[in-house]
Scaffold this motif. Structure first.
Motif, mmCIF file in Angstrom:
data_model
loop_
_atom_site.group_PDB
_atom_site.id
_atom_site.type_symbol
_atom_site.label_atom_id
_atom_site.label_comp_id
_atom_site.label_asym_id
_atom_site.label_seq_id
_atom_site.Cartn_x
_atom_site.Cartn_y
_atom_site.Cartn_z
ATOM 1 N N VAL A 108 0.833 -1.202 0.000
ATOM 2 C CA VAL A 108 0.000 0.000 0.000
ATOM 3 C C VAL A 108 0.869 1.254 0.000
ATOM 4 O O VAL A 108 0.674 2.166 -0.822
ATOM 5 C CB VAL A 108 -0.952 -0.001 1.216
ATOM 6 N N LEU A 130 -8.370 -2.074 -6.300
ATOM 7 C CA LEU A 130 -7.980 -3.177 -5.429
ATOM 8 C C LEU A 130 -8.111 -4.536 -6.107
ATOM 9 O O LEU A 130 -7.885 -5.566 -5.466
ATOM 10 C CB LEU A 130 -8.818 -3.151 -4.141
ATOM 11 N N GLU A 173 -4.300 -1.507 -10.326
ATOM 12 C CA GLU A 173 -3.467 -0.374 -9.922
ATOM 13 C C GLU A 173 -2.654 0.206 -11.070
ATOM 14 O O GLU A 173 -2.172 1.337 -10.983
ATOM 15 C CB GLU A 173 -2.534 -0.779 -8.786
ATOM 16 N N LEU A 206 -1.757 -4.148 -4.478
ATOM 17 C CA LEU A 206 -2.910 -3.740 -3.679
ATOM 18 C C LEU A 206 -3.890 -4.895 -3.487
ATOM 19 O O LEU A 206 -4.473 -5.059 -2.403
ATOM 20 C CB LEU A 206 -3.616 -2.551 -4.335
ATOM 21 N N ALA A 265 -2.395 -7.098 -0.835
ATOM 22 C CA ALA A 265 -2.583 -6.478 0.475
ATOM 23 C C ALA A 265 -4.009 -6.682 0.967
ATOM 24 O O ALA A 265 -4.243 -6.995 2.142
ATOM 25 C CB ALA A 265 -2.253 -4.988 0.399
ATOM 26 N N HIS A 266 -4.960 -6.523 0.068
ATOM 27 C CA HIS A 266 -6.374 -6.732 0.413
ATOM 28 C C HIS A 266 -6.594 -8.168 0.893
ATOM 29 O O HIS A 266 -7.268 -8.409 1.900
ATOM 30 C CB HIS A 266 -7.247 -6.433 -0.801
ATOM 31 N N LEU A 299 -9.086 -3.556 3.504
ATOM 32 C CA LEU A 299 -8.431 -2.435 2.833
ATOM 33 C C LEU A 299 -9.466 -1.695 2.006
ATOM 34 O O LEU A 299 -10.212 -2.303 1.238
ATOM 35 C CB LEU A 299 -7.300 -2.942 1.928
ATOM 36 N N VAL A 331 -10.102 2.222 -0.251
ATOM 37 C CA VAL A 331 -9.455 3.395 -0.838
ATOM 38 C C VAL A 331 -10.538 4.369 -1.259
ATOM 39 O O VAL A 331 -11.603 3.975 -1.740
ATOM 40 C CB VAL A 331 -8.564 3.003 -2.043
ATOM 41 N N PHE A 333 -5.840 5.547 1.687
ATOM 42 C CA PHE A 333 -5.993 4.110 1.909
ATOM 43 C C PHE A 333 -6.186 3.855 3.400
ATOM 44 O O PHE A 333 -5.432 4.376 4.231
ATOM 45 C CB PHE A 333 -4.755 3.353 1.434
ATOM 46 N N CYS A 359 -6.154 0.832 6.032
ATOM 47 C CA CYS A 359 -5.769 -0.563 6.261
ATOM 48 C C CYS A 359 -6.199 -0.959 7.674
ATOM 49 O O CYS A 359 -5.582 -0.528 8.651
ATOM 50 C CB CYS A 359 -4.264 -0.760 6.117
#
Length: 257
Positions: A130, A174, A179, A200, A203-204, A214, A216, A241, A243
């Motif tokens: 992120v 996401l 991205e 991303l 990360a999600h 997550l 945005v 973002f 988190c």
């Protein structure tokens, strides 16, 4: 076997082995071959840079197992602190931030409530993807990080001032490869890729596996203070973002370190 965890592990291992051999030869020549001319040395430096980027892309490929939810996937559970995780992620990105003239700043660390049970390395990876995305967007602009505590556990907020993203690509940000539309091309090497476009989404997946999430949204916050982009009459100056780190218990398929 098709696109499961073993598939990613085997492919990543084989590719990484060949890359390590190539980079070892380049490092040896740059360090010990004293009579290298300027042009050969420049070429070897470019090869080394490409190799380091490829290592990061392979890491992203390995981590893409988190694009697919799997409740049985093991994690190394330990007590960790969100502030320390954020600082570790920022340290990993110091070189990339410096190369783009990006200053990463931390705002208002809370006195408590930022600890959780989770996989520290995976959470660091999620936060790094992120924060790294914000750094890639923010040439010569600041990126700010806030750590707070909410009912669902520690929350890390990353805010950039790299300009708005149109609604359609923002809605896909996401998703895998979503991205790419929001990262400007490198002015020196437009075809160069620092990421596969999965960070991303990975990360999600990691945060979701920890019981967090997550999100945005557009932001009009600036370093000198400002209101949220939802306020009337304000246009977005960047992205925000959120988190939510969540947390998992010791029975969540633990793996001994």
């Amino acid at each position: 076997m098709w696109m499961n965890d073993e598939f990613f592990a085997r492919v990543g291992h084989d590719l990484r082995g060949e890359l390590a051999t190539m980079l070892a030869g380049v490092h040896y020549l740059l360090r010990y071959q004293k009579d290298l001319g300027a042009a050969p040395r420049d070429m070897l430096e470019r090869v080394r840079g490409a190799g380091e980027r490829l290592k990061r892309l392979l890491d992203e490929f390995d981590n893409s197992i988190w694009l697919r939810a799997d409740a049985s996937r093991p994690m190394t559970i330990a007590r960790c602190d969100a502030v320390e995780l954020v600082r570790r992620a920022a340290v990993h990105l110091e070189g990339a931030a410096a190369a783009r003239g990006v200053r990463i700043s931390f705002e208002g660390e809370p006195d408590g409530g930022t600890t959780l049970e989770g996989d520290p390395e995976l959470l660091r990876v999620a936060l790094e993807y992120v924060l790294g995305f914000a750094v890639l967007r923010s040439r010569d602009r600041p990126v700010r990080i806030r750590v707070s505590s909410a009912g669902g556990g520690p929350v890390v907020t990353v805010i950039d001032e790299a300009g708005p993203v149109p609604p359609e690509p923002l809605a896909r940000l996401l998703e895998p490869f979503g991205e790419r539309a929001a990262i400007p091309a490198d002015p020196v090497a437009p075809r160069r890729r620092e990421r596969l476009g999965l960070g991303l989404a990975i990360a999600h997946g990691i945060l979701d596996a920890h019981g967090g999430g997550l999100t945005v949204e557009p932001s009009s916050e600036r370093r000198d203070g400002g209101s949220a982009a939802s306020d009337a009459g304000l246009s977005a100056s960047g992205l925000c973002f959120t988190c939510t780190l969540g947390g998992v218990g010791g029975d969540a398929h633990p793996r001994l370190a």
